[in-house]
Design an enzyme around this catalytic site. Structure first.
Site, PDB file in Angstrom:
ATOM      1  N   ASP A 378       0.137  -2.511 -14.807  1.00 38.93           N
ATOM      2  CA  ASP A 378      -0.771  -2.348 -13.707  1.00 38.93           C
ATOM      3  C   ASP A 378      -1.949  -1.312 -14.155  1.00 38.93           C
ATOM      4  O   ASP A 378      -1.587  -0.571 -15.009  1.00 38.93           O
ATOM      5  CB  ASP A 378      -0.015  -2.199 -12.237  1.00 38.93           C
ATOM      6  CG  ASP A 378      -1.018  -2.154 -11.132  1.00 38.93           C
ATOM      7  OD1 ASP A 378      -1.928  -2.821 -11.191  1.00 38.93           O
ATOM      8  OD2 ASP A 378      -1.067  -1.164 -10.505  1.00 38.93           O
ATOM      9  N   ASP A 570       3.323   0.315  -9.450  1.00 39.12           N
ATOM     10  CA  ASP A 570       3.672   1.223  -8.430  1.00 39.12           C
ATOM     11  C   ASP A 570       3.324   0.819  -7.047  1.00 39.12           C
ATOM     12  O   ASP A 570       4.025   1.351  -6.218  1.00 39.12           O
ATOM     13  CB  ASP A 570       2.786   2.451  -8.997  1.00 39.12           C
ATOM     14  CG  ASP A 570       1.151   2.337  -8.495  1.00 39.12           C
ATOM     15  OD1 ASP A 570       0.695   2.889  -7.712  1.00 39.12           O
ATOM     16  OD2 ASP A 570       0.824   1.411  -9.207  1.00 39.12           O
ATOM     17  N   ASP A 574       3.367  -5.172  -6.416  1.00 40.77           N
ATOM     18  CA  ASP A 574       3.834  -5.285  -7.673  1.00 40.77           C
ATOM     19  C   ASP A 574       5.345  -5.626  -7.596  1.00 40.77           C
ATOM     20  O   ASP A 574       5.791  -5.938  -8.731  1.00 40.77           O
ATOM     21  CB  ASP A 574       3.642  -3.837  -8.362  1.00 40.77           C
ATOM     22  CG  ASP A 574       2.213  -3.714  -8.821  1.00 40.77           C
ATOM     23  OD1 ASP A 574       1.362  -4.502  -9.002  1.00 40.77           O
ATOM     24  OD2 ASP A 574       1.893  -2.454  -9.076  1.00 40.77           O
TER      25      ASP A 574
END
Length: 676
Positions: A378, A570, A574
């Site tokens: 990410d 995080d 996600d």
């Protein structure tokens, strides 16, 4: 207050209070019965009470039986071979050797009987007893004592190795103080940490450990976060920032407002994860345990055949000679080196990782991460700081920059949006002389207010278009997030706001490339911003403007190409893709609870450089485990053949069993000293 409970594999509750959790690693827990083939040597103790944790015994106490036995054995060998005495014969000699045998042999005899009573006949203990008592029966007293002596020494070294492997994990348990000091009516009061309520104010003196997660109320304070992150460098926090249980206050008396219940603190969850980590076995570990259950009775049968078959086919058959060969064969056949060193290798890997602020939820994930081909990351909070900052200020010269910024600062102070926080941090304290009226938030556009009878607009360029504000720039050519400002129907200028790339993000990508691992970036942020960050880091594949389901589909596409995928994230959004990936990694500092719960691996300090480190630890652990397997099988196969042919004595058998086990243990603990 609600407590988190820890359960064993059968669902039995093990502990719930802090004191019980602090003692968790030394408690005896029910495990499968059996020899070292079925005993879980990386756990705390066995069902038969064979405590591999060593309890509270000192190293000297653990070695004492072996020392006594060794002294008596050396004296007897001296009397037999170098200083012969007329009285050292017959029953006196036998009794002497029995006394040399008992300190190390009696505990094993006891274990063998208890194992048989529980239905586990072919145990490690029974094999050792048959071999040593058999040696006594044919007059090989020194060898009988020596086999049991070296076996006991091997067990002690194994216990010490397990204790060493646990040290890094057990230090985490020490980071939660039993008591904390809270302020009630401006008076300090010491209470149990688990009795503290959300909203209470904790007072931390210099050197105190924080017992619960909270928000720093003091202007600033420095903390030692080594227990949580593996980093020795002090971390300075400012007012309003989050501080976590286990941090040690370094320089000034500080106050912290509790934001999370004791049982729900990140450290409590981490401890729970680590304590339960060994429940998830690696495939190699599971195979060896199953293999040993079959292997042990087979070699016992072969030992019996070594005694019986020569009687049928050999004319000058000597029972004691073939019994000796069978006993040698039995000693060699003990699978200790495999079933001790392999779980210890994985447990050492988990310990080495936790020392560096990386928490694996099971040894199976060490195996999986070693084979990762594509790391999908990410952007925000993983490769970037997750904290927005003003990067650039572009204003029309006809406006007073300071006056406009003060107006914008006051208006944005009414919002808790991260962008508003970034502007507030950039400008500083609000000017209380400026008065705003008719403040209005226009959804998806920005804010509108009246200042000194004139209209102030702060937001995106859609807001400018909505109020027909004329501007002379093309917003699509600017990479960063734009905050446009208009005052009195005129375009004033804009601010660019961006999330800065983490200091070790470039190192992370380079290291992954060295390991032969591809890197892909997925983000819900604007595609041009994602591409800019990816290009800066050298990540070829990047995708932006993704919803959570889009991230899931992208990972599915990669897995469809037969790639093993690791996803690192995080945010709450996600969690689905972390669950889908072969190995899910969560950032434990900024990460959401949902993602941390779903993840297989947690990085405590949010440093992306820990991603290649975790892969490297997995690779090194796997390499050491297979080195031990190869060593054990190779040496045992050679000595088994020599033993069956009468070319190996009990001394070679001792080396093949205990010696190889010791070498494997020493090799397994190497990982805890490695630099990653």
């Amino acid at each position: 207050m609600e407590h988190k409970h820890i359960y064993d594999n059968d669902g039995k509750q093990l502990c719930c209070t802090q004191e019980e959790q602090n003692n968790f690693l030394n408690k005896k827990q029910p495990k499968e019965t059996g020899c070292c083939a079925t005993h879980d040597h990386n756990e705390h103790s066995d069902d038969d009470g064979h405590d591999h944790s060593g309890g509270n015994q000192s190293t000297f106490q653990m070695f004492l039986p072996a020392i006594i036995s060794l002294i008596l054995l050396l004296i007897s060998i001296g009397l037999d071979n170098y200083f012969p005495q007329t009285w050292f014969t017959g029953w006196i000699r036998i009794i002497w050797y029995v006394f040399a045998y008992l300190p190390v042999g009696f505990p094993v005899l006891k274990e063998a009987v208890e194992s048989m009573m529980k239905g586990d006949i072919f145990s490690e203990f029974l094999l050792m007893c048959i071999a040593t008592i058999g040696a006594f029966s044919i007059g090989e007293y020194p060898e009988g004592v020596a086999v049991m002596l070296f076996y006991t020494i091997g067990e002690v070294f194994q216990t010490l190795a397990v204790k060493r492997a646990k040290t890094n994990i057990k230090t985490l348990l020490d980071q939660r103080p039993d008591e904390v000091t809270i302020l009630q009516n401006n008076e300090a009061k010491i209470i149990k940490a688990e009795s503290v309520n959300i909203g209470d104010i904790i007072q931390l003196k210099v050197g105190d450990k924080l017992g619960l997660d909270g928000e720093l109320l003091s202007e600033n304070a420095s903390f030692n976060t080594a227990a949580l992150t593996g980093e020795s460098k002090p971390d300075t926090k400012t007012k309003g920032e989050t501080v976590l249980a286990g941090m040690i206050n370094l320089n000034t008396v500080s106050q912290v407002k509790v934001t999370t219940a004791y049982a729900d603190s990140k450290l409590s969850k981490i401890l729970e994860m680590v304590q339960n980590a060994s429940a998830n076995k690696a495939p190699t570990e599971l195979f060896i345990r199953k293999f040993a259950k079959i292997y042990t009775p087979i070699v016992t049968l072969f030992a019996a055949l070594i005694i019986v078959l020569p009687y049928i086919f050999i004319e000058d058959y000597i029972f004691s000679q073939w019994l000796y060969r069978a006993l040698v064969f039995l000693v060699i056949s003990c699978p200790c080196a495999l079933v001790i060193s392999i779980p210890l290798g994985y447990f050492g890997g988990i310990g080495a990782a936790s020392k560096n602020g990386i928490l694996f939820k099971g040894s199976n994930f060490l195996d999986l991460i070693a084979n990762i081909q594509n790391v999908v990351v990410d952007k925000t909070g993983t490769m970037t700081e997750g904290v927005f900052k003003v990067q650039e200020l572009v204003f029309n010269p006809e406006f007073n920059k300071d006056e406009i910024l003060n107006m914008v600062n006051i208006l944005e102070s009414k919002s808790s949006h991260p962008i508003a926080t970034a502007i507030h941090q950039f400008v500083g304290k609000e000017d209380t002389n400026i008065e705003l009226k008719n403040i209005e938030e226009i959804s998806g556009h920005g804010l509108k207010a009246e200042v000194k009878g004139k209209e102030l607009l702060v937001g995106n360029f859609k807001l400018m278009d909505k109020f027909s504000i004329i501007y002379d720039i093309d917003p699509t050519t600017i990479i960063y997030t734009l905050i446009a400002i208009a005052y009195d129907k005129k375009f004033v200028g804009y601010l660019t706001i961006a999330d800065s790339i983490k200091a070790d993000a470039q190192f992370t990508v380079n290291k992954l490339q060295e390991l032969g691992v591809k890197t892909t970036m997925l983000s819900g942020d604007k595609s041009n911003i994602v591409k800019f960050v990816a290009d800066k880091l050298g990540i070829i594949n990047s995708f932006g403007d993704l919803l959570p389901e889009d991230k899931v589909n992208k990972v599915k596409e990669l897995k469809a190409l037969n790639q093993t995928v690791c996803f690192v994230g995080d945010g709450v959004n996600d969690a689905p893709v972390v669950a889908l990936s072969d190995v899910g990694i969560a950032m434990g500092g900024l990460g959401s609870d949902a993602t941390i719960e779903t993840a297989d691996v947690v990085i405590q300090d949010d440093m992306p450089s820990k991603i290649p480190m975790a892969i490297n630890i997995g690779k090194q652990t796997k390499r050491i485990v297979w080195q031990n397997i190869t060593l054990a099988f190779a040496v045992k196969a050679i000595v088994l053949l020599l033993g069956a042919g009468g070319l190996a004595t009990m001394w070679e058998a001792v080396f093949a069993d205990v010696g190889v086990a010791l070498l494997a243990i020493l090799n397994a603990v190497r990982i805890q000293k490695m630099k990653f």
